[in-house]
Design a protein around this motif. Structure first.
Motif, short mmCIF file in Angstrom:
data_model
loop_
_atom_site.label_atom_id
_atom_site.label_comp_id
_atom_site.label_asym_id
_atom_site.label_seq_id
_atom_site.Cartn_x
_atom_site.Cartn_y
_atom_site.Cartn_z
N TYR A 379 3.82 -11.28 9.26
CA TYR A 379 4.63 -10.20 9.92
C TYR A 379 4.73 -8.85 8.85
O TYR A 379 4.80 -7.85 9.24
CB TYR A 379 5.65 -10.51 10.17
CG TYR A 379 6.01 -11.39 11.54
CD1 TYR A 379 6.00 -10.67 12.83
CD2 TYR A 379 5.91 -12.82 11.69
CE1 TYR A 379 5.93 -11.25 14.02
CE2 TYR A 379 5.79 -13.45 13.16
CZ TYR A 379 6.04 -12.87 14.02
OH TYR A 379 6.10 -13.19 15.34
N GLY A 380 4.60 -9.21 7.55
CA GLY A 380 4.60 -8.23 6.93
C GLY A 380 5.91 -7.18 7.17
O GLY A 380 7.06 -7.67 7.57
N PRO A 381 5.76 -5.92 6.67
CA PRO A 381 4.50 -5.30 6.24
C PRO A 381 4.49 -5.15 4.63
O PRO A 381 5.35 -5.89 4.03
CB PRO A 381 4.50 -3.87 6.81
CG PRO A 381 5.98 -3.60 6.90
CD PRO A 381 6.70 -5.05 7.05
N VAL A 382 3.82 -4.42 4.17
CA VAL A 382 3.85 -4.14 2.82
C VAL A 382 4.60 -2.75 2.41
O VAL A 382 4.57 -1.56 3.26
CB VAL A 382 2.14 -3.82 2.00
CG1 VAL A 382 2.53 -3.46 0.69
CG2 VAL A 382 1.66 -5.24 2.17
N LEU A 383 5.43 -2.65 1.49
CA LEU A 383 6.30 -1.44 1.29
C LEU A 383 5.64 -0.54 0.12
O LEU A 383 5.27 -1.51 -0.97
CB LEU A 383 7.66 -1.69 1.28
CG LEU A 383 8.34 -2.51 2.06
CD1 LEU A 383 10.04 -2.79 1.76
CD2 LEU A 383 8.38 -2.08 3.37
N ILE A 384 5.77 0.55 0.04
CA ILE A 384 5.23 1.47 -1.02
C ILE A 384 5.98 2.72 -1.19
O ILE A 384 5.90 3.30 -0.16
CB ILE A 384 3.68 1.81 -0.67
CG1 ILE A 384 2.86 0.61 -0.52
CG2 ILE A 384 3.18 2.53 -2.02
CD1 ILE A 384 1.42 0.81 -0.23
N TYR A 385 6.80 2.66 -2.08
CA TYR A 385 7.66 4.12 -2.12
C TYR A 385 7.93 4.25 -3.80
O TYR A 385 8.50 3.38 -4.42
CB TYR A 385 8.64 4.25 -1.24
CG TYR A 385 9.50 3.16 -1.17
CD1 TYR A 385 10.99 3.25 -1.82
CD2 TYR A 385 9.58 2.11 -0.24
CE1 TYR A 385 11.89 2.39 -1.67
CE2 TYR A 385 10.61 1.06 -0.02
CZ TYR A 385 11.80 1.34 -0.93
OH TYR A 385 12.71 0.36 -0.68
N PRO A 386 7.97 5.51 -4.08
CA PRO A 386 8.29 6.02 -5.46
C PRO A 386 9.87 6.12 -5.58
O PRO A 386 10.53 6.42 -4.33
CB PRO A 386 7.43 7.27 -5.71
CG PRO A 386 7.31 7.74 -4.49
CD PRO A 386 7.55 6.72 -3.44
N PHE A 387 10.40 6.17 -6.69
CA PHE A 387 12.07 6.59 -6.80
C PHE A 387 11.83 6.78 -8.44
O PHE A 387 11.09 6.41 -9.33
CB PHE A 387 12.59 5.57 -6.65
CG PHE A 387 12.35 4.13 -7.28
CD1 PHE A 387 13.20 3.77 -8.66
CD2 PHE A 387 11.73 3.14 -6.85
CE1 PHE A 387 12.92 2.48 -9.32
CE2 PHE A 387 11.32 1.97 -7.42
CZ PHE A 387 11.87 1.78 -8.71
N PRO A 388 12.93 7.84 -8.82
CA PRO A 388 13.20 8.04 -10.43
C PRO A 388 13.70 6.94 -11.03
O PRO A 388 14.46 6.66 -10.78
CB PRO A 388 14.06 9.39 -10.09
CG PRO A 388 14.12 9.75 -8.76
CD PRO A 388 13.82 8.39 -7.82
N ARG A 389 13.08 6.84 -12.32
CA ARG A 389 13.35 5.80 -13.03
C ARG A 389 14.99 5.95 -13.56
O ARG A 389 15.69 5.08 -13.37
CB ARG A 389 12.62 5.54 -14.20
CG ARG A 389 12.99 4.36 -15.23
CD ARG A 389 11.88 4.00 -16.20
NE ARG A 389 12.29 3.23 -17.14
CZ ARG A 389 12.91 3.36 -18.30
NH1 ARG A 389 13.60 4.36 -18.67
NH2 ARG A 389 13.04 2.17 -18.96
N ASP A 390 15.36 7.06 -13.65
CA ASP A 390 16.70 7.46 -14.33
C ASP A 390 17.89 7.37 -13.06
O ASP A 390 19.12 7.65 -13.57
CB ASP A 390 16.85 9.10 -14.75
CG ASP A 390 16.66 10.23 -13.77
OD1 ASP A 390 16.45 9.65 -12.44
OD2 ASP A 390 16.43 11.24 -13.98
#
Length: 489
Positions: A379-390
């Motif tokens: 059923y997934g899906p695959v998640l892809i998202y950036p975020f600031p490390r700080d």
């Protein structure tokens, strides 16, 4: 003061079973009849009950992963924080392992992380009260689920800053591991958005901690995987939230472009929520897409053209719709209901979640997807998202050593309960983890990836000595949350 199912666990059929009244150290057994063992030690007086029926033990030996089953000796249904204190102190004295778990709703662990083999599971969902709500924050029991909190706060035009995609999870549970969602690029994890915590340490003491009070404990338990104390109550900050959500989707040609657009939006703060997806297709390809949301009042709707300006999605693929903001927050509820009806919900879920350094993310994700057929996602899906490390302030949630990190989640859903199929997916999780590790990435600790002690030491890296020090400070007998498998003694 609002109660959501207070003492709700006592209504379970298992609550009619005989309660545990004593413990036998020699037999390592909980007793319903204190006279049945010469060395029986009476359980401290509780407002709730400790149960040991086969039904209760089976429920506590399962989680959403349906992969690992470690049967405890008993289950505590607490009716108060004092119950948790008394039970944890007793178990610490008797060297009995303790695993906090929410057994009403969904324990979202996937590899037995909250289980306690031959120990005591604390069903934290018995603590289910919303105590107070102000203009800026709410005090809430750890067993309250996020959807219950949101239902309450939205009537006041408020919501938490960060919600996970699936909000039928306990507040104490997600604060113990991290809690990530589409608001993370702007606000960090749920563990970065808590003002105060009430924590029961292994000796049974109740400690109130924050950034200015018992700071070491506060920093340890936020994302501390249950190793240093049991979170029983929290003060959560709130934000003003409009009643409507303008929801946008669009498709992308490649991962690098998808991530680049998300970074642009992250830096601008244009949307209240942003996530990227890779949805598996029947031919084992993936459709890349973006999901964006802006909260708004009916009198001031967003300009669709302005909201999507400058994005490099596939022309003509954009779709916009409006829904009540609660319906967006709880958007997975229909999926849950459908898969529960069909039975797929109860299949194994060997999830694999990673934090990647931005410089390596697009190439690693593309390569992994190329080697991941649809049968390995389900059923997934695959998640892809950036975020600031700080934005990530909890010290025991390691991140890649770059300014921008990228969440990459393979939300695997096994096609069957066949142990061989599950074992194969676990092996594939391990292989992806090793690729991630080799480029400086980190595992998100909810993942179904078996770790031994060297893995944990490598995972925490320079933070390992501090992690070990806090364990020796707050749980020297290693009583708490053995299912994480961090300390093999």
């Amino acid at each position: 003061m609002t109660t959501h199912g207070s003492r709700r666990n006592f209504l379970r059929s298992g609550a009619a079973a005989l309660p545990v009244l004593a413990f036998s150290p020699s037999a390592k057994a909980w007793l319903t009849c204190p006279d049945s063992a010469e060395d029986a030690i009476d359980i401290p007086g509780l407002d709730g009950v400790i149960l040991s029926s086969a039904e209760d033990l089976a429920a506590a030996a399962d989680d959403w992963g349906h992969i690992v089953s470690k049967t405890p000796l008993a289950v505590l249904l607490p009716a108060s924080i004092e119950d948790v204190q008394a039970a944890v102190a007793f178990c610490n004295q008797q060297c009995i392992k303790v695993g906090p778990m929410s057994m009403v709703g969904n324990s979202h662990s996937t590899l037995g992380q909250s289980q306690a083999e031959c120990g005591l599971v604390i069903d934290i969902s018995g603590l289910s009260e919303i105590h107070e709500v102000s203009d800026t924050d709410v005090v809430v029991d750890a067993g309250v689920r996020w959807f219950e909190l949101v239902e309450h706060t939205l009537t006041l035009g408020k919501s938490p800053l960060v919600l996970t995609d699936h909000i039928d999870l306990s507040i104490g549970g997600t604060l113990s591991v991290g809690g990530i969602g589409g608001q993370t690029p702007q606000h960090g994890l749920q563990t970065d958005n808590v003002l105060e915590l009430w924590v029961v340490t292994a000796d049974g003491q109740l400690k109130v901690c924050s950034a200015t009070q018992n700071e070491a404990l506060f920093n340890a338990v936020r994302g501390g995987l249950g190793q240093f104390g049991v979170i029983v109550k929290a003060r959560i900050p709130l934000r003003d939230t409009a009643p409507l959500a303008r929801h946008y989707t669009a498709t992308y040609a490649d991962v690098a472009t998808l991530i680049a657009d998300q970074i642009m939006l992250m830096n601008e703060g244009r949307f209240d929520y942003a996530e990227g997806f890779a949805t598996p297709q029947a031919d084992d390809s993936y459709v890349l897409s973006i999901e964006l949301v802006k909260y708004y009042d009916e009198a001031d709707p967003p300009d669709d053209a302005a909201m999507l300006a400058g994005l490099d999605y596939v022309a003509g693929s954009e779709v916009a719709e409006t829904m009540p903001v609660y319906d967006f927050f709880n958007r997975l509820a229909p999926v849950v209901a459908y898969t529960q009806f069909t039975g797929e919900w109860y299949l194994p879920h060997p999830l694999a979640d990673f934090f990647l350094p931005l410089s390596e993310a697009a190439d690693l994700i593309e390569a992994t997807l190329a080697n991941t057929p649809v049968a390995d996602i389900g059923y997934g899906p695959v998640l892809i998202y950036p975020f600031p490390r700080d934005k990530i302030t909890a010290p025991f949630i390691p991140m890649p050593d770059e300014d921008t990190c990228v969440l990459f989640s393979l939300l695997r859903w096994a096609p069957s309960a066949d142990p061989a199929v599950v074992a194969d997916l676990l092996d594939k999780n391990r292989a992806v983890y090793e690729d991630v590790r080799d480029v400086g990435g980190k595992r998100y600790s909810i993942s179904s990836i078996e770790f031994d002690l060297p893995d944990w030491i490598q995972h925490f890296a320079q933070r390992w000595p501090s992690f070990l020090q806090r364990k020796l400070q707050y749980d020297v007998k290693n009583t708490l949350t053995p299912g994480q498998g961090i300390f093999p003694w």
